[in-house]
Write an enzyme that holds these catalytic residues in place. Structure first.
Site, PDB file in Angstrom:
ATOM      1  N   ASN A  11       0.863  -1.182   0.000  1.00 26.97           N
ATOM      2  CA  ASN A  11       0.000   0.000   0.000  1.00 26.97           C
ATOM      3  C   ASN A  11       0.902   1.235   0.000  1.00 26.97           C
ATOM      4  O   ASN A  11       1.517   1.542   1.013  1.00 26.97           O
ATOM      5  CB  ASN A  11      -0.888  -0.038   1.250  1.00 26.97           C
ATOM      6  CG  ASN A  11      -1.692   1.238   1.416  1.00 26.97           C
ATOM      7  OD1 ASN A  11      -1.763   2.075   0.511  1.00 26.97           O
ATOM      8  ND2 ASN A  11      -2.312   1.387   2.584  1.00 26.97           N
ATOM      9  N   TRP A  12       0.945   1.904  -1.142  1.00 25.77           N
ATOM     10  CA  TRP A  12       1.843   3.062  -1.259  1.00 25.77           C
ATOM     11  C   TRP A  12       1.289   4.321  -0.588  1.00 25.77           C
ATOM     12  O   TRP A  12       1.979   5.334  -0.513  1.00 25.77           O
ATOM     13  CB  TRP A  12       2.151   3.328  -2.740  1.00 25.77           C
ATOM     14  CG  TRP A  12       3.338   2.526  -3.222  1.00 25.77           C
ATOM     15  CD1 TRP A  12       3.782   1.333  -2.724  1.00 25.77           C
ATOM     16  CD2 TRP A  12       4.241   2.875  -4.290  1.00 25.77           C
ATOM     17  NE1 TRP A  12       4.897   0.915  -3.410  1.00 25.77           N
ATOM     18  CE2 TRP A  12       5.200   1.848  -4.381  1.00 25.77           C
ATOM     19  CE3 TRP A  12       4.319   3.937  -5.183  1.00 25.77           C
ATOM     20  CZ2 TRP A  12       6.241   1.859  -5.306  1.00 25.77           C
ATOM     21  CZ3 TRP A  12       5.352   3.946  -6.118  1.00 25.77           C
ATOM     22  CH2 TRP A  12       6.295   2.926  -6.175  1.00 25.77           C
ATOM     23  N   LYS A  13       0.028   4.249  -0.178  1.00 27.59           N
ATOM     24  CA  LYS A  13      -0.598   5.424   0.474  1.00 27.59           C
ATOM     25  C   LYS A  13      -0.419   6.648  -0.417  1.00 27.59           C
ATOM     26  O   LYS A  13      -0.428   6.534  -1.639  1.00 27.59           O
ATOM     27  CB  LYS A  13      -0.033   5.604   1.885  1.00 27.59           C
ATOM     28  CG  LYS A  13      -0.121   4.311   2.702  1.00 27.59           C
ATOM     29  CD  LYS A  13       0.195   4.469   4.163  1.00 27.59           C
ATOM     30  CE  LYS A  13       0.032   3.126   4.876  1.00 27.59           C
ATOM     31  NZ  LYS A  13       0.252   3.193   6.310  1.00 27.59           N
ATOM     32  N   HIS A  99      -9.302   1.597   5.422  1.00 24.62           N
ATOM     33  CA  HIS A  99      -7.997   1.732   6.068  1.00 24.62           C
ATOM     34  C   HIS A  99      -8.133   2.697   7.245  1.00 24.62           C
ATOM     35  O   HIS A  99      -8.885   3.674   7.165  1.00 24.62           O
ATOM     36  CB  HIS A  99      -6.956   2.255   5.062  1.00 24.62           C
ATOM     37  CG  HIS A  99      -5.555   2.128   5.583  1.00 24.62           C
ATOM     38  ND1 HIS A  99      -5.038   3.004   6.520  1.00 24.62           N
ATOM     39  CD2 HIS A  99      -4.587   1.219   5.334  1.00 24.62           C
ATOM     40  CE1 HIS A  99      -3.805   2.626   6.808  1.00 24.62           C
ATOM     41  NE2 HIS A  99      -3.497   1.546   6.107  1.00 24.62           N
ATOM     42  N   GLU A 101      -6.387   4.985   8.206  1.00 20.37           N
ATOM     43  CA  GLU A 101      -6.087   6.387   7.869  1.00 20.37           C
ATOM     44  C   GLU A 101      -7.304   7.058   7.233  1.00 20.37           C
ATOM     45  O   GLU A 101      -7.502   8.263   7.398  1.00 20.37           O
ATOM     46  CB  GLU A 101      -4.841   6.441   6.969  1.00 20.37           C
ATOM     47  CG  GLU A 101      -3.585   6.141   7.794  1.00 20.37           C
ATOM     48  CD  GLU A 101      -2.457   5.485   7.025  1.00 20.37           C
ATOM     49  OE1 GLU A 101      -2.474   5.489   5.784  1.00 20.37           O
ATOM     50  OE2 GLU A 101      -1.547   4.941   7.692  1.00 20.37           O
ATOM     51  N   GLU A 169      -4.974  -4.660  10.842  1.00 15.53           N
ATOM     52  CA  GLU A 169      -3.922  -3.657  10.973  1.00 15.53           C
ATOM     53  C   GLU A 169      -4.120  -2.887  12.280  1.00 15.53           C
ATOM     54  O   GLU A 169      -4.877  -1.904  12.315  1.00 15.53           O
ATOM     55  CB  GLU A 169      -3.970  -2.675   9.800  1.00 15.53           C
ATOM     56  CG  GLU A 169      -3.751  -3.325   8.451  1.00 15.53           C
ATOM     57  CD  GLU A 169      -3.160  -2.358   7.437  1.00 15.53           C
ATOM     58  OE1 GLU A 169      -2.118  -2.700   6.856  1.00 15.53           O
ATOM     59  OE2 GLU A 169      -3.700  -1.245   7.248  1.00 15.53           O
ATOM     60  N   GLY A 175       3.314   2.099  10.844  1.00 20.71           N
ATOM     61  CA  GLY A 175       4.347   3.120  10.710  1.00 20.71           C
ATOM     62  C   GLY A 175       5.135   3.405  11.972  1.00 20.71           C
ATOM     63  O   GLY A 175       5.868   4.394  12.043  1.00 20.71           O
ATOM     64  N   SER A 215       3.898  -2.332  10.237  1.00 18.44           N
ATOM     65  CA  SER A 215       5.348  -2.456  10.446  1.00 18.44           C
ATOM     66  C   SER A 215       5.914  -3.804  10.011  1.00 18.44           C
ATOM     67  O   SER A 215       6.835  -4.332  10.644  1.00 18.44           O
ATOM     68  CB  SER A 215       5.716  -2.159  11.909  1.00 18.44           C
ATOM     69  OG  SER A 215       5.405  -0.814  12.236  1.00 18.44           O
ATOM     70  N   GLY A 236       3.010  -1.165   4.229  1.00 23.44           N
ATOM     71  CA  GLY A 236       3.045   0.253   3.900  1.00 23.44           C
ATOM     72  C   GLY A 236       4.451   0.690   3.533  1.00 23.44           C
ATOM     73  O   GLY A 236       4.930   0.468   2.413  1.00 23.44           O
ATOM     74  N   GLY A 237       5.154   1.299   4.470  1.00 19.17           N
ATOM     75  CA  GLY A 237       6.457   1.913   4.209  1.00 19.17           C
ATOM     76  C   GLY A 237       7.442   1.013   3.486  1.00 19.17           C
ATOM     77  O   GLY A 237       8.138   1.458   2.566  1.00 19.17           O
TER      78      GLY A 237
HETATM   79  P1  13P Z   1       3.416   0.268   7.585  1.00 22.51           P
HETATM   80  O1  13P Z   1       3.845  -1.012   6.941  1.00 22.51           O
HETATM   81  O2  13P Z   1       4.137   1.469   7.104  1.00 22.51           O
HETATM   82  O3  13P Z   1       3.376   0.139   9.087  1.00 22.51           O
HETATM   83  O4  13P Z   1       1.879   0.513   7.127  1.00 22.51           O
HETATM   84  C1  13P Z   1       0.966  -0.527   7.231  1.00 22.51           C
HETATM   85  C2  13P Z   1      -0.264  -0.118   6.528  1.00 22.51           C
HETATM   86  O5  13P Z   1      -0.969   0.784   6.954  1.00 22.51           O
HETATM   87  C3  13P Z   1      -0.596  -0.822   5.276  1.00 22.51           C
HETATM   88  O6  13P Z   1      -1.892  -0.540   4.850  1.00 22.51           O
END
Ligand code: 13P
Length: 255
Positions: A11-13, A99, A101, A169, A175, A215, A236-237
């Site tokens: 997920n590149w957000k 999500h 976020e 999640e 993150g 993470s 994510g990251g």
């Molecule tokens: P991270 O891997 O950066 O913790 O993010 C997880 C995430 O929100 C994937 O949707």
């Protein structure tokens, strides 16, 4: 017989410009090299601006492409929004909904997330429905209550193993570099499977892939992915750089 092929989704957000597509190409080359030794599907969920270009880069390696959100309506006067049908038209085969976020930044409720998942199904997309507790909810021992509420409120009754994926999640793990213990992940996933069974029947619930996200890194992927009822990762990251994401993908290589 239950056969859930694991999925590793990045997920590149709100990250990524056209200049960053090389990271995706490098991952696709790696996936192609691994061939049948890779016992997982791979997916990129770039920002909507990069969906079409990502589809082009991913085609030959059969890496899937997903979006990060959709509107509940198929079309209409909703400036700035994108419908599931549009995402499908751009080449996506899946869409992340709910999500944390989006639940946090945009006040999305369980009911809205459920409607988005249903819109995804209508468009022929797989809905990747995200659930998970906050640090405060965890502190007060409410994790399973939150998962229960989010599952009953945001998973459509028409969910099946082929149109729905659930991602656990924990909000506090996103993150932050923090992850739950393997026992906590196992308990959460077993509970999710059980509650899904109550909603759509145990046989169908057994087909639904349950991803862990929060993470995930090359260093912890193998341990997390071995946990019972964990059918892959939502990353994510660490999905932004080919080296990191390939390191996670490698956790699914069979000898
Ligand atoms: P991270 O891997 O950066 O913790 O993010 C997880 C995430 O929100 C994937 O949707």
């Amino acid at each position: 017989m239950v056969q859930r092929k694991p999925l590793v989704a990045g997920n590149w957000k709100m990250n990524g410009l056209a200049a960053d597509l090389g990271e995706i190409s490098r991952c696709c080359e790696h996936v192609a090299e691994l061939g049948t030794s890779l016992a997982a599907e791979v997916m990129f969920c770039p920002p909507a601006t990069l969906i079409s270009a990502t589809v082009e880069r991913c085609r030959s390696a059969r890496v899937a492409v997903g979006a990060q959100d959709c509107h509940v309506a198929q079309s209409g006067a909703h400036t700035g929004d994108l419908s599931a049908h549009m995402l499908r038209d751009a080449g996506a085969s899946a869409v992340i909904v709910g999500h944390s976020e989006r639940r946090g930044d945009h006040g999305e409720t369980d009911a809205l997330v459920g409607a988005k998942a249903a819109a995804a199904h209508d468009a022929g997309l797989t809905a990747i429905i995200c659930i998970g507790e906050t640090a405060g909810q965890r502190h007060y021992g409410l994790t399973l209550n939150v998962l229960e509420r989010q599952i009953s409120g945001s998973v459509p009754n028409a969910a099946t193993g082929s149109n729905t994926i659930i991602a656990y999640e924990p909000v506090w793990a996103i993150g932050t570099g923090l992850t739950p213990t393997p026992d906590d992940v196992a308990n959460a996933h077993a509970f999710m499977r059980e509650r899904l069974g109550g909603l759509i029947g145990a046989a169908e619930a057994a087909q639904i892939r349950l991803l862990y996200g929060g993470s995930v890194k090359p260093a912890n992927a193998r341990e997390l992915m071995q946990i019972a009822d964990v059918d892959g990762a939502l990353v994510g990251g660490a999905s932004l750089k080919a080296n990191d994401f390939c390191g996670i993908i490698d956790a699914f290589v069979t000898k």
